[in-house]
Structures are given as structure tokens and as C-alpha cells.
Motif scaffolding. Structure first.
Motif, PDB file in Angstrom:
ATOM      1  N   ASN A  21      54.430  25.919  44.920  1.00 18.21           N
ATOM      2  CA  ASN A  21      53.787  25.306  43.759  1.00 18.21           C
ATOM      3  C   ASN A  21      53.030  26.318  42.901  1.00 18.21           C
ATOM      4  N   ASP A  22      53.086  27.574  43.286  1.00 17.73           N
ATOM      5  CA  ASP A  22      52.516  28.631  42.444  1.00 17.73           C
ATOM      6  C   ASP A  22      53.310  28.656  41.134  1.00 17.73           C
ATOM      7  N   ARG A  23      52.620  28.578  40.018  1.00 17.72           N
ATOM      8  CA  ARG A  23      53.302  28.487  38.724  1.00 17.72           C
ATOM      9  C   ARG A  23      54.093  29.752  38.387  1.00 17.72           C
ATOM     10  N   ARG A  92      48.917  31.370  36.772  1.00 19.76           N
ATOM     11  CA  ARG A  92      47.952  30.382  36.300  1.00 19.76           C
ATOM     12  C   ARG A  92      47.391  29.529  37.443  1.00 19.76           C
ATOM     13  N   GLY A  93      48.030  29.567  38.594  1.00 20.46           N
ATOM     14  CA  GLY A  93      47.489  28.853  39.731  1.00 20.46           C
ATOM     15  C   GLY A  93      48.514  28.009  40.440  1.00 20.46           C
ATOM     16  N   GLU A  95      49.700  24.250  41.544  1.00 18.58           N
ATOM     17  CA  GLU A  95      49.644  22.813  41.291  1.00 18.58           C
ATOM     18  C   GLU A  95      51.067  22.301  41.185  1.00 18.58           C
ATOM     19  N   ARG A  97      54.541  20.699  39.897  1.00 15.64           N
ATOM     20  CA  ARG A  97      55.264  21.132  38.702  1.00 15.64           C
ATOM     21  C   ARG A  97      55.038  20.190  37.520  1.00 15.64           C
ATOM     22  N   THR A  98      54.452  20.741  36.474  1.00 15.10           N
ATOM     23  CA  THR A  98      54.300  20.065  35.191  1.00 15.10           C
ATOM     24  C   THR A  98      54.193  21.122  34.118  1.00 15.10           C
ATOM     25  N   PHE A 101      49.258  22.770  31.338  1.00 10.82           N
ATOM     26  CA  PHE A 101      48.396  23.608  32.165  1.00 10.82           C
ATOM     27  C   PHE A 101      47.832  22.781  33.327  1.00 10.82           C
ATOM     28  N   PRO A 102      47.492  23.425  34.439  1.00 13.00           N
ATOM     29  CA  PRO A 102      46.886  22.701  35.562  1.00 13.00           C
ATOM     30  C   PRO A 102      45.554  22.068  35.159  1.00 13.00           C
ATOM     31  N   LYS A 103      45.149  21.116  35.951  1.00  9.98           N
ATOM     32  CA  LYS A 103      43.867  20.455  35.692  1.00  9.98           C
ATOM     33  C   LYS A 103      42.721  21.459  35.870  1.00  9.98           C
ATOM     34  N   VAL A 106      41.614  24.486  38.808  1.00  9.27           N
ATOM     35  CA  VAL A 106      42.683  25.244  39.462  1.00  9.27           C
ATOM     36  C   VAL A 106      42.518  26.721  39.106  1.00  9.27           C
TER      37      VAL A 106
END
Length: 275
Positions: A21-23, A92-93, A95, A97-98, A101-103, A106
């Protein structure tokens, strides 16, 4: 055993497990640097740090320069490789996949590893062949982004053509190589593309310009054509790992006498003294 770093931990290399899940994995959402270690010293350390911070800022990632500096120094000291290439990236952190940007909350994730590397002595002495290709990359090439698919495809095209590097151009005007900056020498003047969004302002590029100025070699930072490149007296490429490597042919057209030129050698000698 080599030591690497991931997400707050120094680990033996074979113990590093990157979170899927690392971007950096999903989107190549991050930036990176590669620094050269000569005789246990990180070359142009602060310049690389500053560029990493600036690249991160461009894509809205906040990083702590002092923390990154500490990680890199620790990587050097823990691995004890006197001559090496040290890689560091910041994503970027972590989270799910979306595309957004993460919430909030993060944190960026840092990855670093190191490899022993020898200087490219043969290539610097004998020179390399290059080909030219259309530059179809994005328009923020000044950011040292993890997104290198276009560079990889173009580099492989060069290899498949029997060349070492692909020199890129937009509408016939040379930008840079897939992993290098490009210099052409004509009538004693050193030419290279200006530092803007179309190229990465290489740290070795900057260092070579300073060397040239110290040697009273005129420097012109301005885009030039592919035809100008092929008609140059000398051509060379630069990067952290390639240093100053002469180009002896472009698209099978010999540059000068097809050997490293005198100005190139003068700059190589000055570089040698500086490392």
C-alpha cells in the motif's frame, strides 16, 4: 550483510519488506536521489539533499532535511562501503489505493539502500555511442520523480540499437538523456540545455559548469538542435554514476575524431581532482 532502511527501521537487506500500500508501489508517488560515495565521503551531499527537498515540495510532500541527512549518514556508516551509490526515496505514504492524496496524518515513507559501485573508467576513456529519440515525457522533468517508465523504455531502445544512451529532443531541440545531462562543445564553447522544466538539473551537470567556469571555458545554457549536436567538436554526458563520459557517435555519426576530445579530458581531470 548490507543494511537498508525502510519506514523508520534499519534492517538487513533481505529483511526489508515494502508495504504494497506504499504509494510508491501503486503510483510511483514520490521522489528520490542517488548520491555517490568516494573514499567514504558523500560527494555533493548538500546539493543532493536540497534537490530532494525541492522535488518533494513540488509534489506537495513535506520532508525533514535533517532527518534525511541523518538516515543517509547512518546508511554510509553502517554499510562501510568506501565507494558506493546510495539511493534514497520518499513516497507520499502508506494507504489503500486511491488517486486522491492520503488522509491527514499519513506520513511520508523513506526507503534507502546502498550498492558497491566502481567508477566507469572504460567508458570515460573510450567514450560511448548514443542515439536520438523523441522526448515524450511529461513537462515537469525538473522533479526527480519515481515515475521513470518513459526513461526506461527509451533507455532500452538505445540498448537494443547498440547504444549506451538515448539523447532526447523536443521538436528537434535536445533536452537531455534518459538518465544523463548532455553537453556539446563547439569552437571552444560548452553548450547545454538551460535548467528549466524540460530537464533535470543534474548535480553533476551543475558541478561541471562550475569546473568549466573555473577553467575559463565559456558556457552557454541554451537549447540546441540535434543537427548542432551531431556537428559538435565534442559531446559528453554527465550523471552521478557516469561522471563525465565522452560521446563518440550520435546516430552512428562520429563526433569529431570519434574519440574523447581535449576539452572533455580537461574537465575530466578537474573532476578527478575534486572527488
Amino acid at each position: 550483510m548490507k543494511i537498508s532502511y525502510y519506514n523508520g527501521e534499519f534492517l538487513e537487506d533481505d529483511q526489508v519488506a515494502v508495504d504494497y500500500n506504499d504509494r510508491a508501489v501503486y503510483f510511483g508517488d514520490g521522489v528520490y536521489e542517488v548520491v555517490r560515495i568516494y573514499d567514504n565521503e558523500i560527494f555533493t551531499f548538500e546539493e543532493h539533499l536540497e534537490r530532494l527537498v525541492n522535488s518533494a515540495k513540488e509534489i506537495r510532500i513535506k520532508i525533514d532535511k535533517d532527518e534525511i541527512r541523518h538516515i543517509m549518514i547512518q546508511m554510509k556508516e553502517k554499510n562501510k562501503l568506501p565507494n558506493a551509490a546510495l539511493y534514497i526515496q520518499v513516497s507520499r505514504g502508506i494507504e489503500g489505493r486511491t488517486h486522491l492524496f492520503p488522509k491527514e496524518g499519513v506520513k511520508p515513507v523513506v526507503l534507502s539502500f546502498i550498492n558497491k559501485i566502481e567508477r566507469p573508467v572504460d567508458a570515460m576513456r573510450e567514450g560511448v555511442k548514443v542515439v536520438t529519440r523523441d522526448d515524450y515525457r511529461w513537462l515537469k522533468c525538473h522533479i526527480k520523480s519515481l515515475n521513470l517508465l518513459s526513461n526506461t523504455l527509451l533507455k532500452q531502445e538505445a540498448k537494443d540499437s547498440g547504444a549506451t544512451e538515448a539523447i532526447l529532443h523536443r521538436d528537434g531541440r535536445v533536452t537531455e538523456g534518459t538518465s544523463t545531462n548532455v553537453f556539446a562543445i563547439k569552437d571552444g564553447v560548452l553548450h547545454t540545455h538551460e535548467a528549466n522544466n524540460l530537464i533535470l538539473n543534474g548535480i553533476t551537470r551543475q558541478y561541471v559548469i562550475k569546473l568549466a567556469q573555473a577553467l575559463d571555458i565559456p558556457v552557454k545554457e541554451e537549447a540546441f538542435t540535434v543537427d548542432f549536436l551531431k556537428e559538435a567538436d565534442e559531446v559528453f554526458i554527465t550523471s552521478t554514476t557516469q561522471e563525465i563520459t565522452p560521446v563518440i557517435s550520435v546516430d552512428e555519426v562520429n563526433i569529431g575524431d570519434g574519440i574523447a576530445g581535449e576539452v572533455t579530458k580537461k574537465l575530466q581531470d578537474a573532476f578527478e581532482k575534486g572527488i
